[in-house]
Design an enzyme around this catalytic site. Structure first.
Site, short mmCIF file in Angstrom:
data_model
loop_
_atom_site.label_atom_id
_atom_site.label_comp_id
_atom_site.label_asym_id
_atom_site.label_seq_id
_atom_site.Cartn_x
_atom_site.Cartn_y
_atom_site.Cartn_z
N HIS A 98 0.86 -1.19 0.00
CA HIS A 98 0.00 0.00 0.00
C HIS A 98 0.89 1.24 0.00
CE1 HIS A 98 -3.63 -2.39 0.80
NE2 HIS A 98 -2.83 -3.14 1.54
N ASP B 174 -8.59 -4.85 -2.54
CA ASP B 174 -7.97 -5.13 -1.24
C ASP B 174 -8.19 -4.00 -0.24
OD1 ASP B 174 -6.18 -6.78 0.49
OD2 ASP B 174 -5.06 -4.90 0.49
N HIS C 206 -9.12 -9.79 -1.08
CA HIS C 206 -9.12 -9.67 0.38
C HIS C 206 -10.42 -10.34 0.83
CE1 HIS C 206 -8.65 -7.07 4.16
NE2 HIS C 206 -9.79 -7.72 4.32
N ASN D 201 -5.30 -6.80 9.46
CA ASN D 201 -6.46 -7.50 8.93
C ASN D 201 -6.04 -8.27 7.69
OD1 ASN D 201 -9.00 -8.39 8.38
ND2 ASN D 201 -9.78 -6.43 7.64
N ASP E 159 2.08 -7.17 2.38
CA ASP E 159 0.93 -6.34 2.79
C ASP E 159 1.41 -5.10 3.55
OD1 ASP E 159 -1.62 -5.40 3.13
OD2 ASP E 159 -2.25 -6.96 4.55
N HIS F 220 0.98 3.45 8.52
CA HIS F 220 0.10 4.43 9.17
C HIS F 220 0.97 5.36 10.00
CE1 HIS F 220 -3.56 2.34 8.03
NE2 HIS F 220 -3.03 1.21 8.45
ZN LIG Z 1 -6.00 -7.07 2.45
#
Ligand SMILES: [Zn+2]
Length: 429
Positions: free
Chosen positions: A62, A152, A179, A278, A305, A309
């Site tokens: 991400h 996702d 996901h 998650n 993944d 943050h």
């Molecule tokens: Zn995911």
């Protein structure tokens, strides 16, 4: 013609580490072997006996830009990946706005190319606005260059939407990365449902919230002929479903994260959101099933993944904090230290789960695997010296990981993309 000669490395041949030089010419690997020579004006880099591997490939990260650049940007996220030895990453589409039209998709690819330190493959969302209500125009997204599709961050709740999306994806031989999460069954959980959740007094997320959706989507993949890839499997039962589907000849693959291989809910020390992700960390039995699934080939590859943050967001405890941990900068070293050094799996297996298998499953072009003629995508790791995982050495804006302070072997020494040095430990930040 420009040449770079990497001297005094070691690489894996069969199960042996053997001395090796790599000659790079115009971004491609020209020769691999002992005592290579280069042109007089070549750049020569001494690798000090460190391990040479193909550049790692991470199919699940991400990057947060646009929309959440306080958490990460394409610049910081791609440099973090380079710092972890990754030369290719695939970036998820949970952005604001998401890239659900050809115009937005092309713009996102342009951003990635402009700011990325490494190769970035952009995911298209499966549904418009990632709302789960209506599939994107797959043909138009494909024409715009999209090859990977995922919503996702969220499971697609409506089976009819998944069916129509998979029909379109199958028509173009494209993969849906899922996901898997049934919101009705997730129960508002923030941690795995079980004794640890009870002890901490936190709402638990049952395993069936993952398995129910995987089961449904396997059936839809069988009916449509689509390639269905399960992101971040986390439960024993999920892995059993995938194993069974593969035995039936259904086109299903899956990935596991380093943290689901390394931790279980019993390792959570208290209300510390550095352990909140998650899918959540599951039971020890599930962790062991993840390892077994990799070893028997049910799980095809490892993906981080990487989910950055801000510190402030993650310091709010389990209930209020967002899901996810960063992973790019620590994946190889953590797995090497825990599992290769302890003889649980081999270095060759680890490299394959982070390179060759990923390339094969996702049919990635333009990605090197350390062979003559390949793009010179190369990672160099220091496997002989112990180091400490330190947040202040991260290139990611996110420091959210439970692995800070871990003692590891296998920190990255150098990373090359198309022969260009994109990370060098000697220029530590
Ligand atoms: Zn995911």
């Amino acid at each position: 013609m420009t040449q770079t000669l990497l001297k005094h490395g070691r690489h894996l041949v069969g199960s042996e580490l053997v001395p090796c030089d790599v000659l790079i010419e115009d971004g491609k690997i020209k020769a691999i072997g002992a005592d290579l020579n280069a042109a007089e004006d070549a750049t020569v880099i001494d690798l000090n006996n460190n391990l040479i591997t193909p550049g790692l490939i991470d199919i699940h990260v991400h990057l947060r830009e646009p929309g959440y650049t306080n958490k990460e940007t394409i610049v910081t996220g791609s440099r973090a990946a380079a710092h972890g030895g990754f030369t290719t990453i695939a970036a998820m589409a949970n952005l604001k706005p998401t890239c659900d039209t050809p115009e937005r998709f092309k713009k996102q690819v342009e951003r990635n190319e402009k700011d990325g330190a490494i190769k970035i493959i952009q995911y298209s969302p499966v549904t418009k606005d990632r709302a789960g209500k209506e599939p994107v125009d797959v043909a138009a997204q494909y024409a715009a260059g999209a090859r990977l599709f995922s919503d996702d961050g969220a499971g697609i709740q409506d089976a009819g939407v998944v069916y129509r999306a998979m029909q379109q994806l199958a028509a173009h031989d494209l993969v849906m990365c899922d996901h898997a999460q049934d919101n009705q069954l997730a129960n508002g959980g923030v941690i795995n449902d079980g004794p640890v959740a009870q002890k901490l007094g936190l709402p638990g997320m049952p395993k069936i919230s993952e398995t129910a959706q995987i089961a449904r989507n396997i059936v839809i993949a069988q009916a449509t002929g689509a390639h269905y890839h399960v992101c971040h499997v986390s439960t024993k039962e999920s892995i059993e479903l995938v194993r069974h589907a593969k035995q039936l000849g259904i086109n299903v693959t899956c990935e596991v994260t380093p943290h689901h291989l390394l931790l279980a809910d019993a390792d959570i020390p208290g209300d510390d959101a550095e352990f909140k992700m998650n899918p959540p960390l599951r039971s020890r039995q599930d962790q062991e099933a993840c390892l077994a699934g990799l070893l028997d080939g049910t799980i095809d590859c490892i993906a981080t993944d990487h989910a950055p943050h801000t510190d402030a967001e993650k310091h709010q405890g389990f209930l209020a904090s967002p899901n996810g941990i960063v992973g790019s900068e620590t994946a190889f070293a953590l797995l090497y230290t825990r599992y290769v050094k302890n003889g649980i799996f081999t270095l060759g297996q680890l490299i394959n789960w982070l390179t060759g298998n990923v390339k094969k499953v996702f049919k990635l072009d333009n990605v090197g695997l350390l062979k003559v003629g390949d793009p010179a995508d190369i990672a160099v790791f220091d496997i002989d010296h112990q180091d400490t995982v330190k947040a202040d050495q991260f290139f990611s804006k996110g420091h959210n990981t439970p692995f800070i302070g871990d003692q590891v072997y296998g920190m990255t020494d150098k990373t090359f993309v198309d022969g260009k040095l994109v990370y060098d430990r000697e220029e530590e930040k």
